[in-house]
Design a protein around this motif. Sequence first.
Motif, PDB file in Angstrom:
ATOM      1  N   GLY A 141       6.605   1.580   6.863  1.00 28.09           N
ATOM      2  CA  GLY A 141       7.604   1.300   5.834  1.00 28.09           C
ATOM      3  C   GLY A 141       8.818   0.579   6.405  1.00 28.09           C
ATOM      4  O   GLY A 141       9.320  -0.380   5.805  1.00 28.09           O
ATOM      5  N   ILE A 142       9.285   1.032   7.569  1.00 26.25           N
ATOM      6  CA  ILE A 142      10.421   0.371   8.238  1.00 26.25           C
ATOM      7  C   ILE A 142      10.065  -1.065   8.588  1.00 26.25           C
ATOM      8  O   ILE A 142      10.853  -1.996   8.376  1.00 26.25           O
ATOM      9  N   GLU A 143       8.864  -1.269   9.120  1.00 28.06           N
ATOM     10  CA  GLU A 143       8.427  -2.605   9.528  1.00 28.06           C
ATOM     11  C   GLU A 143       8.364  -3.553   8.333  1.00 28.06           C
ATOM     12  O   GLU A 143       8.826  -4.699   8.402  1.00 28.06           O
ATOM     13  N   ILE A 144       7.820  -3.088   7.229  1.00 27.71           N
ATOM     14  CA  ILE A 144       7.713  -3.932   6.036  1.00 27.71           C
ATOM     15  C   ILE A 144       9.102  -4.293   5.507  1.00 27.71           C
ATOM     16  O   ILE A 144       9.350  -5.429   5.091  1.00 27.71           O
ATOM     17  N   LYS A 145      10.016  -3.327   5.528  1.00 29.95           N
ATOM     18  CA  LYS A 145      11.383  -3.597   5.078  1.00 29.95           C
ATOM     19  C   LYS A 145      12.066  -4.617   5.995  1.00 29.95           C
ATOM     20  O   LYS A 145      12.766  -5.533   5.524  1.00 29.95           O
ATOM     21  N   CYS A 146      11.852  -4.495   7.298  1.00 26.92           N
ATOM     22  CA  CYS A 146      12.446  -5.439   8.256  1.00 26.92           C
ATOM     23  C   CYS A 146      11.869  -6.846   8.069  1.00 26.92           C
ATOM     24  O   CYS A 146      12.585  -7.843   8.206  1.00 26.92           O
ATOM     25  N   ILE A 152       3.546   7.527  11.399  1.00 26.94           N
ATOM     26  CA  ILE A 152       2.965   6.179  11.407  1.00 26.94           C
ATOM     27  C   ILE A 152       3.345   5.406  10.157  1.00 26.94           C
ATOM     28  O   ILE A 152       3.761   4.238  10.227  1.00 26.94           O
ATOM     29  N   PHE A 153       3.262   6.034   8.996  1.00 31.16           N
ATOM     30  CA  PHE A 153       3.553   5.297   7.764  1.00 31.16           C
ATOM     31  C   PHE A 153       5.057   5.164   7.505  1.00 31.16           C
ATOM     32  O   PHE A 153       5.474   4.236   6.806  1.00 31.16           O
ATOM     33  N   GLY A 193       9.932   5.559   4.519  1.00 30.64           N
ATOM     34  CA  GLY A 193      10.276   4.677   5.632  1.00 30.64           C
ATOM     35  C   GLY A 193      10.919   3.386   5.165  1.00 30.64           C
ATOM     36  O   GLY A 193      11.905   2.912   5.752  1.00 30.64           O
ATOM     37  N   TYR A 194      10.398   2.835   4.090  1.00 30.26           N
ATOM     38  CA  TYR A 194      10.931   1.583   3.526  1.00 30.26           C
ATOM     39  C   TYR A 194      12.383   1.768   3.080  1.00 30.26           C
ATOM     40  O   TYR A 194      13.227   0.890   3.283  1.00 30.26           O
ATOM     41  N   ASN A 195      12.693   2.917   2.492  1.00 33.20           N
ATOM     42  CA  ASN A 195      14.037   3.151   1.978  1.00 33.20           C
ATOM     43  C   ASN A 195      15.021   3.617   3.045  1.00 33.20           C
ATOM     44  O   ASN A 195      16.234   3.456   2.885  1.00 33.20           O
ATOM     45  N   LEU A 196      14.508   4.204   4.136  1.00 36.06           N
ATOM     46  CA  LEU A 196      15.382   4.616   5.230  1.00 36.06           C
ATOM     47  C   LEU A 196      15.677   3.481   6.206  1.00 36.06           C
ATOM     48  O   LEU A 196      16.532   3.611   7.079  1.00 36.06           O
TER      49      LEU A 196
END
Length: 419
Positions: free
Chosen positions: A404-409, A399-400, A109-112
């Motif tokens: 991951g997306i939220e942390i990257k944002c 969910i994770f 999620g962080y990388n996408l």
Amino acid sequence: MEESLKIKKASLYNFLLFTTVFVSFFDSHIEKIVAIKRLPLPEVLLLSIAVVFLIKNSFNNLKTITINVLIVILFLFGLLSGIVNKNPLLTTFLGVIWVFKSLVALYVGYNLAFNDKQRDSVLRLLYKISLLTALFTGIQILYGPLNPFFNGVFNPFGFVLTSSGLNGFMDNPNKNGFMLLFGFLYVLISKVKYGRLLAAIFIIEIFFVQSRQIIIVLVLILLYYFITIRKNHVQVLVIFLGLVMGVLLFKDSLFHRFAHEIPRILDTGNYFRVKALKIGFDVLKDNMLVGSGPGTFGGIVAHLTNSPVHENYNLFEHWSAYKNLDIVPVTIDMYWPHLFVEIGVIGMVIFMALYIKIHEKLKERSNESSNFIRILFIVVCVMGFFSMSLESSYLVYPIFILIGIEIKCIKNERKVIPR
């Protein structure tokens, strides 16, 4: 030219994102279509994406964050635990992948991640899935959970409905219950047309589904939401009293499934989860610091690889007298004890440090979607006490990935906002 490449990259990432979420929920449906059982499609898909990003990032020499460092440490520790216990390499590898599914999903999620619109699009997709299964659940309630009429018409994939609850459009009541819970939380937190009506429908259907874990989580999450986010103690009291009164008034209709089971447990203490906890502590005594190793106790990998730990401690002896194999579990159905026994005290300390760090990160923003993702994180963690939530693809992957997306944002937002 550069702008065109960015658009193509964003389109590819969104395709991978939505495909992963879709497959995580409908893997059993896909199995029915292709007639292949035990197809680990969500795991293969997500792991493949994670490996590609791992290779890509190693060549790009990107700066990492504390959470990613802890993820690497945990994976290495899991492998070390397997080596120390002299477990088969395949068992250790699969065990690490399964027990740390949440970390793989977070990394992907962080990388996408591109922006908040991605996150909100995923939430809307999950909400639409919750509406779909709510529709099927409503029909099933109206016709009765054992009526063969909707088995053929409203259950096109042939998932057998039993007295264990209502499946809705999903393949089991717990998955259906989670999606109904998701829908309820979505309309509670977001501004949705006919929100109160939809919330009432979701609540009613949750109780008819009769998933104990979902009902417990519902009460706890409502308390968490109104105490820590809304900070409205009057609403907490009203909701709590309303739920208590509803349960007392309709307990015979809502909980007929548990009427015979609960007295038996209280009278005899004959409950598999309690026995599994006792055995788990016995195993942990022999492997206190590093555990028995990933893939050796209580999980699906231990079952598939015929873990000697299960045989040595007679973990599933409780079910030996049962003739109906359909009701016999293959896991202990409790993620946290399963994790603790497999990675020991040291691994558990690192794991909890990582999850505390994730929760602290998620508290840095307080908009509707960010609050919702934080609540979903709490949901899946609480469910881990009485289910394998953090190894269940339909729960842990969407969910994770969102986390991951939220942390990257959050990280990107820090770059543009002067401190």
